[in-house]
Enzyme design. Structure first.
Site, short mmCIF file in Angstrom:
data_model
loop_
_atom_site.label_atom_id
_atom_site.label_comp_id
_atom_site.label_asym_id
_atom_site.label_seq_id
_atom_site.Cartn_x
_atom_site.Cartn_y
_atom_site.Cartn_z
N THR A 1 37.00 -11.46 -27.93
CA THR A 1 38.35 -11.83 -27.55
C THR A 1 38.99 -10.75 -26.68
O THR A 1 38.58 -9.57 -26.73
CB THR A 1 39.20 -12.02 -28.84
OG1 THR A 1 40.58 -12.06 -28.49
CG2 THR A 1 39.01 -10.87 -29.82
N ASP A 2 40.03 -11.13 -25.95
CA ASP A 2 40.78 -10.13 -25.16
C ASP A 2 41.62 -9.23 -26.07
O ASP A 2 42.07 -8.17 -25.65
CB ASP A 2 41.67 -10.81 -24.11
CG ASP A 2 42.67 -11.80 -24.67
OD1 ASP A 2 42.72 -11.99 -25.90
OD2 ASP A 2 43.43 -12.39 -23.87
N GLU A 3 41.82 -9.65 -27.34
CA GLU A 3 42.71 -8.88 -28.22
C GLU A 3 42.16 -7.50 -28.55
O GLU A 3 42.91 -6.62 -28.97
CB GLU A 3 42.97 -9.65 -29.53
CG GLU A 3 43.66 -10.96 -29.29
CD GLU A 3 44.42 -11.50 -30.49
OE1 GLU A 3 44.64 -10.75 -31.46
OE2 GLU A 3 44.80 -12.68 -30.44
N TYR B 1 42.71 -8.45 -37.46
CA TYR B 1 41.79 -9.38 -36.78
C TYR B 1 41.12 -8.70 -35.59
O TYR B 1 39.89 -8.67 -35.49
CB TYR B 1 42.54 -10.64 -36.32
CG TYR B 1 41.79 -11.42 -35.26
CD1 TYR B 1 40.62 -12.12 -35.58
CD2 TYR B 1 42.23 -11.45 -33.93
CE1 TYR B 1 39.91 -12.83 -34.59
CE2 TYR B 1 41.53 -12.15 -32.95
CZ TYR B 1 40.37 -12.84 -33.29
OH TYR B 1 39.67 -13.53 -32.32
N LYS C 1 37.19 -7.63 -34.85
CA LYS C 1 36.41 -8.12 -33.70
C LYS C 1 35.88 -6.92 -32.89
O LYS C 1 34.74 -6.93 -32.44
CB LYS C 1 37.26 -9.02 -32.81
CG LYS C 1 37.63 -10.37 -33.40
CD LYS C 1 36.44 -11.27 -33.68
CE LYS C 1 35.77 -11.78 -32.42
NZ LYS C 1 34.71 -12.78 -32.75
P1 NAD Z 1 38.06 -21.11 -35.80
O1 NAD Z 1 38.77 -20.36 -36.86
O2 NAD Z 1 38.60 -22.39 -35.30
O3 NAD Z 1 36.56 -21.41 -36.26
C1 NAD Z 1 35.78 -20.45 -36.92
C2 NAD Z 1 34.57 -21.15 -37.50
O4 NAD Z 1 33.75 -20.17 -38.15
C3 NAD Z 1 34.93 -22.21 -38.54
O5 NAD Z 1 34.16 -23.37 -38.36
C4 NAD Z 1 34.57 -21.53 -39.87
O6 NAD Z 1 34.20 -22.44 -40.89
C5 NAD Z 1 33.40 -20.64 -39.44
N1 NAD Z 1 33.21 -19.49 -40.32
C6 NAD Z 1 34.18 -18.63 -40.75
N2 NAD Z 1 33.62 -17.71 -41.56
C7 NAD Z 1 32.29 -17.98 -41.63
C8 NAD Z 1 31.20 -17.38 -42.29
N3 NAD Z 1 31.35 -16.30 -43.05
N4 NAD Z 1 29.96 -17.92 -42.13
C9 NAD Z 1 29.79 -19.02 -41.35
N5 NAD Z 1 30.80 -19.64 -40.72
C10 NAD Z 1 32.03 -19.13 -40.85
O7 NAD Z 1 37.87 -20.06 -34.61
P2 NAD Z 1 37.85 -20.32 -33.03
O8 NAD Z 1 39.24 -20.28 -32.53
O9 NAD Z 1 36.98 -21.47 -32.75
O10 NAD Z 1 37.15 -18.97 -32.55
C11 NAD Z 1 35.72 -18.90 -32.42
C12 NAD Z 1 35.35 -17.52 -31.93
O11 NAD Z 1 35.94 -17.28 -30.65
C13 NAD Z 1 35.82 -16.38 -32.83
O12 NAD Z 1 34.81 -15.42 -32.86
C14 NAD Z 1 37.07 -15.84 -32.14
O13 NAD Z 1 37.24 -14.49 -32.41
C15 NAD Z 1 36.71 -16.08 -30.69
N6 NAD Z 1 37.84 -16.28 -29.76
C16 NAD Z 1 38.82 -17.20 -30.04
C17 NAD Z 1 39.82 -17.44 -29.12
C18 NAD Z 1 40.90 -18.48 -29.38
O14 NAD Z 1 41.84 -18.59 -28.57
N7 NAD Z 1 40.82 -19.28 -30.43
C19 NAD Z 1 39.87 -16.72 -27.93
C20 NAD Z 1 38.86 -15.76 -27.69
C21 NAD Z 1 37.84 -15.57 -28.60
O1 DAU Z 2 43.78 -13.89 -27.19
C1 DAU Z 2 42.75 -14.54 -27.87
C2 DAU Z 2 43.20 -14.82 -29.28
O2 DAU Z 2 44.11 -15.91 -29.22
C3 DAU Z 2 42.03 -15.14 -30.22
O3 DAU Z 2 41.20 -14.02 -30.31
C4 DAU Z 2 42.54 -15.56 -31.60
O4 DAU Z 2 41.47 -15.95 -32.41
C5 DAU Z 2 43.49 -16.73 -31.43
O5 DAU Z 2 44.03 -17.13 -32.66
C6 DAU Z 2 44.63 -16.37 -30.46
O6 DAU Z 2 45.50 -15.37 -31.04
P1 DAU Z 2 47.10 -15.42 -30.85
O7 DAU Z 2 47.70 -14.65 -31.93
O8 DAU Z 2 47.45 -15.10 -29.46
O9 DAU Z 2 47.32 -17.03 -31.04
P2 DAU Z 2 48.43 -17.83 -31.87
O10 DAU Z 2 48.28 -19.26 -31.47
O11 DAU Z 2 48.43 -17.50 -33.31
O12 DAU Z 2 49.79 -17.30 -31.24
C7 DAU Z 2 50.06 -17.39 -29.86
C8 DAU Z 2 51.38 -16.69 -29.61
O13 DAU Z 2 52.42 -17.48 -30.17
C9 DAU Z 2 51.49 -15.33 -30.25
O14 DAU Z 2 52.26 -14.48 -29.41
C10 DAU Z 2 52.26 -15.59 -31.55
C11 DAU Z 2 53.16 -16.74 -31.17
N1 DAU Z 2 53.48 -17.70 -32.25
C12 DAU Z 2 52.46 -18.21 -32.98
C13 DAU Z 2 52.71 -19.12 -33.99
C14 DAU Z 2 51.57 -19.68 -34.82
C15 DAU Z 2 54.79 -18.09 -32.46
O15 DAU Z 2 55.72 -17.62 -31.77
N2 DAU Z 2 55.04 -18.99 -33.46
C16 DAU Z 2 54.05 -19.51 -34.24
O16 DAU Z 2 54.34 -20.32 -35.16
#
Ligand code: NAD
Ligand code: DAU
Length: 370
Positions: free
Chosen positions: A138-140, A164, A168
Site C-alpha cells: 500500500t501507499d500508506e 496497519y 504492512k
Molecule cells: P480486504 O480486507 O477486503 O480482504 C482481505 C482478505 O484477506 C479477506 O478475504 C480475508 O478473509 C483475507 N484474510 C485476512 N486474514 C487472513 C489470513 N490470516 N489468512 C488468509 N486470509 C486472510 O482487503 P483488500 O482491501 O482487498 O486489500 C487486499 C490487499 O491489498 C491488502 O494486502 C491491502 O493491504 C492491500 N491494499 C489495499 C488497498 C485498498 O484500498 N483497499 C490499497 C492498497 C493496497
Molecule cells: O491508501 C491505501 C489504503 O486505503 C489501503 O492500504 C487500506 O487497506 C484501505 O483501507 C484504505 O485506507 P484508508 O484509511 O485511506 O481508507 P478508508 O476508506 O478507511 O478511509 C478513507 C478516508 O476517509 C480516510 O481519510 C478516513 C476517511 N473516513 C473514513 C471512514 C470509514 C471518514 O472520513 N469517515 C469514515 O466513516
C-alpha cells in the site's frame, strides 16, 4: 500457463483480481486461499467457483504446512499475496490481528515459498527456477504528505503511522529481505486507495453509498480535508498483471491513478450521483423509500462531522512514473466512469451488501466452518 496461489482472494481486491485474471488468462490455474474473516466473502467468487481451473481453500496464511502442501500439490509457480487485515480504524482499536496476519502471515508464506521453491524440500532438493512471489502493499507505508509535498515515489523513505501501515511496512521489508538474502524471486506493488465492486461497507466509498440508501449519517472524520488518491480496483489488478509479466525481480512498483480527492468532496460527489440515479430510475424510490433522494431531498444534509481518526494521515498521493514508463501502465478507467460503475454496482447488489452488513453472512460462515 501459470499456476497461481492467490491469498485473500475472497476479499475486495483479491476477488476482483481473480475475476480479472481468469477472464484474461483462461488457461491458467487459480487456487484461492482465504481465511474468510469478516472481510472475506465466498460469494465474491460465485462467478468462477465452478470453473475446472479454480479451487477455493479455506485456510489461514499463518499455517505454513498448509501453504507448503498447496504449493506442492497444485504445482504453484506464482503466489500473489493479498491476504491482510486492511482497515485502518480496526488496526487502531485492535492491532493484534494486524501483527499476526500481516507480519506473521507474510513470514509464513515466505518460509513456505523458500522451502518449496528454493530448497526443493519436496522435490529432491531441486530449485524451481521460474517462480514469483508478488506482494501486494500500500501507499500508506510511506506515511503522510502535506498539501504541497511531491507524491510518493518508490524511493520515498518508509514512515508508517498506523498499526496497519506499520504491519504492512514490516511485511514489505521481510519480502525484500527474502529476495536479498535467499534469492527468492519477489516483486512488490504499492497501490493507492481502491474503489469498486465488493468493497466492504466499512470503507469510506461503499459506506457512504449504503448509508445514503438507508438515510443514515455520513460520518466525516475531522475537517474532511484529508486527501486520498483513488484508483478503480480493476486498474489495480491490471497493474499487478503488468508487474507479474514484466516487472524486474526485487523491485517495488507504485500503482496509482493520479486522482487526488479531499474526503468531503468525494462524499458530496457520491451524494449527487445517487440523487441522479433516483431521478433516472423511479424503482429506486420504491426499493429505498426512506432515502432522502426518494423524496427529492438534499442528501448532503446527511453529512456529519465526527471525531477525527487517531493519527490520521493527511494526504496520500502516488507518483507512478516508474510503473508508467517501465511497464507502460496507464489506468483504463477515469474517476468519472469508475465511480458511476461503482454506484451502479451497489444499487444493483443490495443483497450482497445487506448480507455482509447484517451479520447473516458471518453466521453462515460460522455454521459452515465450525
Ligand atoms: P480486504 O480486507 O477486503 O480482504 C482481505 C482478505 O484477506 C479477506 O478475504 C480475508 O478473509 C483475507 N484474510 C485476512 N486474514 C487472513 C489470513 N490470516 N489468512 C488468509 N486470509 C486472510 O482487503 P483488500 O482491501 O482487498 O486489500 C487486499 C490487499 O491489498 C491488502 O494486502 C491491502 O493491504 C492491500 N491494499 C489495499 C488497498 C485498498 O484500498 N483497499 C490499497 C492498497 C493496497
Ligand atoms: O491508501 C491505501 C489504503 O486505503 C489501503 O492500504 C487500506 O487497506 C484501505 O483501507 C484504505 O485506507 P484508508 O484509511 O485511506 O481508507 P478508508 O476508506 O478507511 O478511509 C478513507 C478516508 O476517509 C480516510 O481519510 C478516513 C476517511 N473516513 C473514513 C471512514 C470509514 C471518514 O472520513 N469517515 C469514515 O466513516
Amino acid at each position: 500457463m501459470k499456476k497461481l496461489l492467490v491469498t485473500g482472494g475472497a476479499g475486495f481486491i483479491g476477488a476482483n483480481f481473480v475475476h480479472y485474471w481468469m477472464n484474461k488468462y483462461s488457461a491458467d490455474k487459480v487456487v484461492v486461499l482465504d481465511a474468510l474473516t469478516y472481510a472475506g466473502n465466498i460469494a465474491n467468487l460465485d462467478s468462477v467457483k465452478d470453473e475446472a481451473n479454480f479451487t477455493f481453500v479455506h485456510g489461514n496464511i499463518c499455517d505454513q504446512v498448509l501453504i507448503e502442501k498447496l504449493l506442492v500439490e497444485h504445482g504453484i509457480d506464482t503466489l500473489v499475496h493479498f491476504a491482510a487485515e486492511s482497515h485502518v480504524d480496526r488496526s487502531i482499536t485492535g492491532p493484534d490481528a494486524f501483527i499476526e496476519t500481516n507480519i506473521m502471515g507474510t513470514y509464513s508464506l515466505l518460509k513456505a515459498a523458500k522451502k518449496v521453491w528454493l530448497d526443493g524440500a519436496f522435490n529432491d532438493g531441486k530449485v524451481l527456477e521460474e517462480h514469483r512471489f508478488h506482494h501486494v502493499s500500500t501507499d500508506e507505508v510511506y506515511g503522510t504528505l502535506s498539501p504541497t509535498d511531491p507524491a510518493f515515489t518508490e524511493d520515498t523513505a518508509y514512515a508508517p503511522n498506523s498499526p496497519y501501515s506499520a504491519s504492512k511496512a514490516a511485511s514489505d521489508h521481510l519480502v525484500r529481505a527474502y529476495h536479498h538474502t535467499y534469492g527468492l524471486n519477489v516483486t512488490t506493488s504499492n497501490c493507492s486507495n481502491n474503489y469498486g465492486p465488493f468493497h466492504f461497507p466499512e470503507k469510506l466509498i461503499p459506506l457512504v453509498i449504503t448509508n445514503i440508501l438507508h438515510d443514515k449519517a455520513l460520518p466525516i472524520y475531522g475537517d474532511g480535508q484529508q486527501i486520498r488518491d483513488w484508483l478503480y480496483v480493476e486498474d489495480h489488478a491490471y497493474g499487478i498483471d503488468l508487474v507479474l509479466q514484466n516487472g524486474r525481480i526485487g523491485e517495488n512498483y507504485n500503482i496509482g491513478g493520479d486522482n487526488e480527492w479531499a474526503n468531503i468532496d468525494i462524499v458530496k460527489t457520491i451524494s449527487k450521483l445517487v440523487e441522479q440515479e433516483f431521478v433516472k430510475n423511479k424503482d429506486l424510490g420504491i426499493r429505498f423509500p426512506t432515502a432522502k433522494a426518494a423524496m427529492a431531498q438534499n442528501t448532503e444534509s446527511l453529512i456529519t462531522y465526527v471525531k477525527d481518526r487517531l493519527g490520521h494521515d493527511r494526504r496520500y498521493a502516488i507518483d507512478a512514473t516508474k510503473t508508467n514508463n517501465e511497464l507502460n501502465y496507464q489506468p483504463k478507467e477515469s474517476f468519472e466512469t469508475g465511480i458511476a460503475k461503482t454506484v451502479a454496482w451497489y444499487l444493483n447488489n443490495e443483497e450482497w451488501w445487506k448480507s455482509v452488513m447484517d451479520g447473516s453472512y458471518q453466521n453462515w460462515i460460522a455454521e459452515q466452518y465450525s
